[in-house]
Design an enzyme around this catalytic site. Structure first.
Site, PDB file in Angstrom:
ATOM      1  N   GLU A 206     -34.898  47.759  30.107  1.00  0.00           N
ATOM      2  CA  GLU A 206     -33.690  48.521  29.796  1.00  0.00           C
ATOM      3  C   GLU A 206     -33.695  48.992  28.350  1.00  0.00           C
ATOM      4  O   GLU A 206     -34.287  48.337  27.477  1.00  0.00           O
ATOM      5  CB  GLU A 206     -32.447  47.647  30.006  1.00  0.00           C
ATOM      6  CG  GLU A 206     -32.271  47.127  31.418  1.00  0.00           C
ATOM      7  CD  GLU A 206     -31.155  46.109  31.526  1.00  0.00           C
ATOM      8  OE1 GLU A 206     -30.659  45.913  32.641  1.00  0.00           O
ATOM      9  OE2 GLU A 206     -30.783  45.498  30.488  1.00  0.00           O
ATOM     10  N   LYS A 208     -32.566  49.275  24.678  1.00  0.00           N
ATOM     11  CA  LYS A 208     -31.834  48.421  23.726  1.00  0.00           C
ATOM     12  C   LYS A 208     -31.005  49.348  22.858  1.00  0.00           C
ATOM     13  O   LYS A 208     -31.535  50.032  21.982  1.00  0.00           O
ATOM     14  CB  LYS A 208     -32.786  47.587  22.872  1.00  0.00           C
ATOM     15  CG  LYS A 208     -32.043  46.592  21.992  1.00  0.00           C
ATOM     16  CD  LYS A 208     -32.971  45.769  21.138  1.00  0.00           C
ATOM     17  CE  LYS A 208     -32.189  44.646  20.449  1.00  0.00           C
ATOM     18  NZ  LYS A 208     -31.002  45.119  19.712  1.00  0.00           N
ATOM     19  N   ARG A 213     -22.167  44.895  20.977  1.00  0.00           N
ATOM     20  CA  ARG A 213     -22.103  44.088  22.192  1.00  0.00           C
ATOM     21  C   ARG A 213     -20.631  43.892  22.586  1.00  0.00           C
ATOM     22  O   ARG A 213     -19.784  43.588  21.734  1.00  0.00           O
ATOM     23  CB  ARG A 213     -22.770  42.739  21.925  1.00  0.00           C
ATOM     24  CG  ARG A 213     -22.930  41.818  23.147  1.00  0.00           C
ATOM     25  CD  ARG A 213     -24.133  42.190  23.951  1.00  0.00           C
ATOM     26  NE  ARG A 213     -24.386  41.237  25.036  1.00  0.00           N
ATOM     27  CZ  ARG A 213     -25.314  40.272  24.986  1.00  0.00           C
ATOM     28  NH1 ARG A 213     -26.059  40.134  23.895  1.00  0.00           N
ATOM     29  NH2 ARG A 213     -25.511  39.477  26.022  1.00  0.00           N
ATOM     30  N   ARG A 228     -19.274  40.252  20.455  1.00  0.00           N
ATOM     31  CA  ARG A 228     -20.298  39.229  20.641  1.00  0.00           C
ATOM     32  C   ARG A 228     -19.897  37.907  20.003  1.00  0.00           C
ATOM     33  O   ARG A 228     -20.392  36.848  20.402  1.00  0.00           O
ATOM     34  CB  ARG A 228     -21.647  39.694  20.081  1.00  0.00           C
ATOM     35  CG  ARG A 228     -21.679  39.924  18.591  1.00  0.00           C
ATOM     36  CD  ARG A 228     -23.070  40.325  18.110  1.00  0.00           C
ATOM     37  NE  ARG A 228     -24.003  39.237  18.289  1.00  0.00           N
ATOM     38  CZ  ARG A 228     -25.223  39.365  18.799  1.00  0.00           C
ATOM     39  NH1 ARG A 228     -25.640  40.550  19.196  1.00  0.00           N
ATOM     40  NH2 ARG A 228     -26.015  38.336  18.915  1.00  0.00           N
ATOM     41  N   GLU A 257     -22.920  46.952  26.175  1.00  0.00           N
ATOM     42  CA  GLU A 257     -22.859  47.511  24.830  1.00  0.00           C
ATOM     43  C   GLU A 257     -21.938  48.721  24.863  1.00  0.00           C
ATOM     44  O   GLU A 257     -21.765  49.371  25.902  1.00  0.00           O
ATOM     45  CB  GLU A 257     -24.253  47.971  24.370  1.00  0.00           C
ATOM     46  CG  GLU A 257     -25.262  46.877  24.203  1.00  0.00           C
ATOM     47  CD  GLU A 257     -25.427  46.444  22.760  1.00  0.00           C
ATOM     48  OE1 GLU A 257     -24.964  47.165  21.856  1.00  0.00           O
ATOM     49  OE2 GLU A 257     -26.027  45.377  22.541  1.00  0.00           O
ATOM     50  N   PHE A 305     -24.913  45.962  31.411  1.00  0.00           N
ATOM     51  CA  PHE A 305     -26.220  45.512  31.903  1.00  0.00           C
ATOM     52  C   PHE A 305     -26.143  44.195  32.667  1.00  0.00           C
ATOM     53  O   PHE A 305     -27.163  43.702  33.137  1.00  0.00           O
ATOM     54  CB  PHE A 305     -27.239  45.397  30.769  1.00  0.00           C
ATOM     55  CG  PHE A 305     -26.785  44.609  29.566  1.00  0.00           C
ATOM     56  CD1 PHE A 305     -26.650  43.229  29.607  1.00  0.00           C
ATOM     57  CD2 PHE A 305     -26.512  45.257  28.370  1.00  0.00           C
ATOM     58  CE1 PHE A 305     -26.243  42.512  28.507  1.00  0.00           C
ATOM     59  CE2 PHE A 305     -26.103  44.546  27.249  1.00  0.00           C
ATOM     60  CZ  PHE A 305     -25.969  43.177  27.311  1.00  0.00           C
ATOM     61  N   ARG A 376     -30.847  31.779  23.322  1.00  0.00           N
ATOM     62  CA  ARG A 376     -31.855  32.788  23.022  1.00  0.00           C
ATOM     63  C   ARG A 376     -33.183  32.267  23.562  1.00  0.00           C
ATOM     64  O   ARG A 376     -33.937  31.590  22.872  1.00  0.00           O
ATOM     65  CB  ARG A 376     -31.942  33.046  21.518  1.00  0.00           C
ATOM     66  CG  ARG A 376     -32.807  34.249  21.144  1.00  0.00           C
ATOM     67  CD  ARG A 376     -32.980  34.373  19.643  1.00  0.00           C
ATOM     68  NE  ARG A 376     -31.747  34.628  18.932  1.00  0.00           N
ATOM     69  CZ  ARG A 376     -31.177  35.814  18.797  1.00  0.00           C
ATOM     70  NH1 ARG A 376     -31.743  36.869  19.352  1.00  0.00           N
ATOM     71  NH2 ARG A 376     -30.052  35.945  18.118  1.00  0.00           N
ATOM     72  N   LYS A 382     -36.886  41.322  23.598  1.00  0.00           N
ATOM     73  CA  LYS A 382     -36.641  42.654  23.039  1.00  0.00           C
ATOM     74  C   LYS A 382     -37.909  43.189  22.386  1.00  0.00           C
ATOM     75  O   LYS A 382     -38.634  42.463  21.706  1.00  0.00           O
ATOM     76  CB  LYS A 382     -35.489  42.610  22.036  1.00  0.00           C
ATOM     77  CG  LYS A 382     -35.618  41.578  20.932  1.00  0.00           C
ATOM     78  CD  LYS A 382     -34.332  41.480  20.132  1.00  0.00           C
ATOM     79  CE  LYS A 382     -34.419  40.373  19.073  1.00  0.00           C
ATOM     80  NZ  LYS A 382     -33.143  40.206  18.346  1.00  0.00           N
TER      81      LYS A 382
END
Length: 516
Positions: A206, A208, A213, A228, A257, A305, A376, A382
């Site tokens: 996808e 970025k 966010r 976020r 986003e 997303f 994470r 990414k």
């Protein structure tokens, strides 16, 4: 419980580099805590959040300390709650009197702790991971159960209280609640697009986006929008509220986003998107918001997303493949661009399209991954054409020449994952526009804690995104590494210091370093 016990534990945690010793000290206190405020204080914030105590007001407060500790945690918490609630005519005097009374009952060590707590200098916010381990140790429950409950509730003190009162069963009872934000799942840097595809197997690639966010919650007609950092911004984004209110569902939680677009469909500068959330980064942004025509240009477009809940069904533990199917059912016209299970040339085409449209790169996501709230991990990776790091501003030097009189050269620190102070990794004055120079002179000067002749040292709370060519081994800085050719991309008002990249992430960029 005496407040002095919290102060003593905080000092013990700050005095050791051993993560195990930190966890042991915190767990010992948590086992005996009488109120969740104990956990709030130890992670560096009042239980009420920001209570509006002015930095200069707190530092200028001079009150003879008490000889012996007598204050309890509950009394301190109640006083700070009362302080936060004071408003109206004469509030400044009433607030000053309340602080004076509180500080007069505190010992010298307790006064120092309170000053740092109220000014944001008790830099134990980065101790979040250590505190979660301590809660698990104190309650004798699995760490994963504690982390999951925390990521779903977003409240560490309440998570600790549940763990101590009801153990694993109470923690397992914490569920996603529409209207209460969930900590966002995060992506790790990939070494390459091909490497991410090979590692993740069946995946989606996808765009970025160069945006902000958001997490949106809808129950019936009620819509709430969060950033976020879980800050609610519903009132500032009416166009997003109306769009979500019109989706074909009764309840939904979407992750995505949002950004402001030009007439050509390319992203406007990040600062302009963030200005809609009340985070102005330069004078130009402020000017743009005062113009009716430019306000229309700053309408935000959402791109979703992920779908975490749909019409009564929680989807956190469903694979991304299923969550994407739900997303397309409810928001088909607002799904982020990308491709499902592309081959390597197809993935490269998605990356090229993203860059051509002004976006940052792509995110490669395993279609079998669950939504790991607040983590994470490697299930999302990414891919960007340049290295960037989110670092903490530690200080800034006065400029010279045409920058004389302006704060220019930034001192940059990476987060210590074990809760210590940020670790300095370099400096830069490159990439700063005249507007940013003026902004940081004003804003960083306002959070100065020391003013040496060369500039200012600041509270380590402002995050800046830095582009760099790499890192190198260096004895100059305490972390043993230094940034190469660092330059400012932008400030990140959507992030706090606890979300900055760690010193481990910086070291992972060393040539030959292996990423976990």
């Amino acid at each position: 419980m005496l407040f002095a016990e919290v102060v003593e534990t905080s000092a013990a945690v700050a005095a050791t580099r051993s993560r195990l010793a930190k966890v042991d000290a915190l767990a010992a206190l948590i086992r005996r805590m009488s109120t969740p405020a104990v956990v709030s204080f130890l992670v560096g914030v009042p239980s009420q959040g920001r209570i509006g105590a002015g930095f200069r007001t707190v530092l200028d407060l001079v009150v003879p300390p008490a000889a012996e500790p007598a204050l309890t945690v509950a009394e301190v918490d109640a006083a700070l709650g009362e302080f936060a609630a004071i408003g109206g005519k004469g509030s400044a005097q009433r607030r000053a009197a309340l602080l004076t009374s509180l500080f007069g009952r505190a010992t010298e060590a307790e006064q120092d702790f309170l000053r740092r707590l109220l000014t944001g200098e008790l830099r134990q916010g980065a101790l979040e991971g250590v505190m979660l381990d301590a809660v698990a140790r104190a309650a004798d429950v699995p760490g994963e159960v504690v982390r999951r409950a925390f990521m779903l509730s977003g409240k560490l003190p309440e998570t600790a209280a549940a763990a101590m009162a009801g153990g694993e069963r109470a923690l397992a009872a914490v569920r996603l609640e529409v209207g209460r934000p969930v900590r966002p799942m995060l992506a790790s840097p990939a070494e390459s697009l091909g490497g991410a595809l090979a590692e993740l197997g069946p995946c989606v690639v996808e765009h970025k986006l160069d945006g902000a966010r958001i997490q949106v919650h809808r129950s019936g007609r009620e819509v709430r929008v969060f950033t976020r950092t879980l800050r609610e911004v519903t009132a500032t984004v009416p166009e997003l509220v109306e769009l979500v209110r019109g989706l074909p569902c009764e309840s939904v939680v979407l992750d995505g986003e949002t950004l402001a677009l030009t007439d050509e469909g390319k992203p406007r500068p990040f600062q302009e998107t963030m200005s809609r959330f009340g985070a102005l980064l330069d004078a130009a942004s402020a000017k743009r918001r005062t113009s009716e025509g430019d306000a229309r240009e700053l309408l935000l477009s959402p791109f979703f997303f992920d779908c975490l809940h749909l019409d009564g069904v929680d989807l956190l533990d469903a694979p991304l493949r299923e969550r994407r199917a739900a997303l397309r059912r409810v928001a088909a016209g607002h799904v982020i661009p990308g491709a499902v299970e592309p081959d390597e040339p197809g993935a490269a085409e998605v990356l090229d399209d993203a860059l051509a449209s002004g976006q940052e790169g792509v995110v490669v996501k395993s279609l079998e991954s669950v939504y790991a709230a607040g983590r994470r991990g490697r299930a999302w990776q990414k891919v960007k054409p340049v290295h960037t790091l989110d670092l903490v501003v530690l200080g800034v030097e006065w400029g010279s020449g045409r920058r004389r009189g302006l704060l220019s050269n930034l001192h940059l620190g990476a987060r210590d994952p074990d809760g210590g102070p940020p670790v300095m990794v370099g400096k830069t004055f490159k990439g700063l526009t005249d507007e940013l120079l003026a902004w940081q002179t004003r804003e960083l000067g306002a959070i100065a804690v020391q003013r040496p002749p060369w500039g200012v040292l600041v509270r380590p709370e402002v995050v800046v995104e830095i582009e760099l060519d790499g890192v190198q081994v260096s004895p100059r800085y305490p972390g043993g590494v230094a940034l190469r050719f660092a330059r400012v991309v932008r400030y990140r008002p959507d992030k706090d210091a606890a979300e900055a990249d760690t010193i481990d992430a910086v070291r992972a960029l060393l040539p030959g370093a292996r990423r976990s």
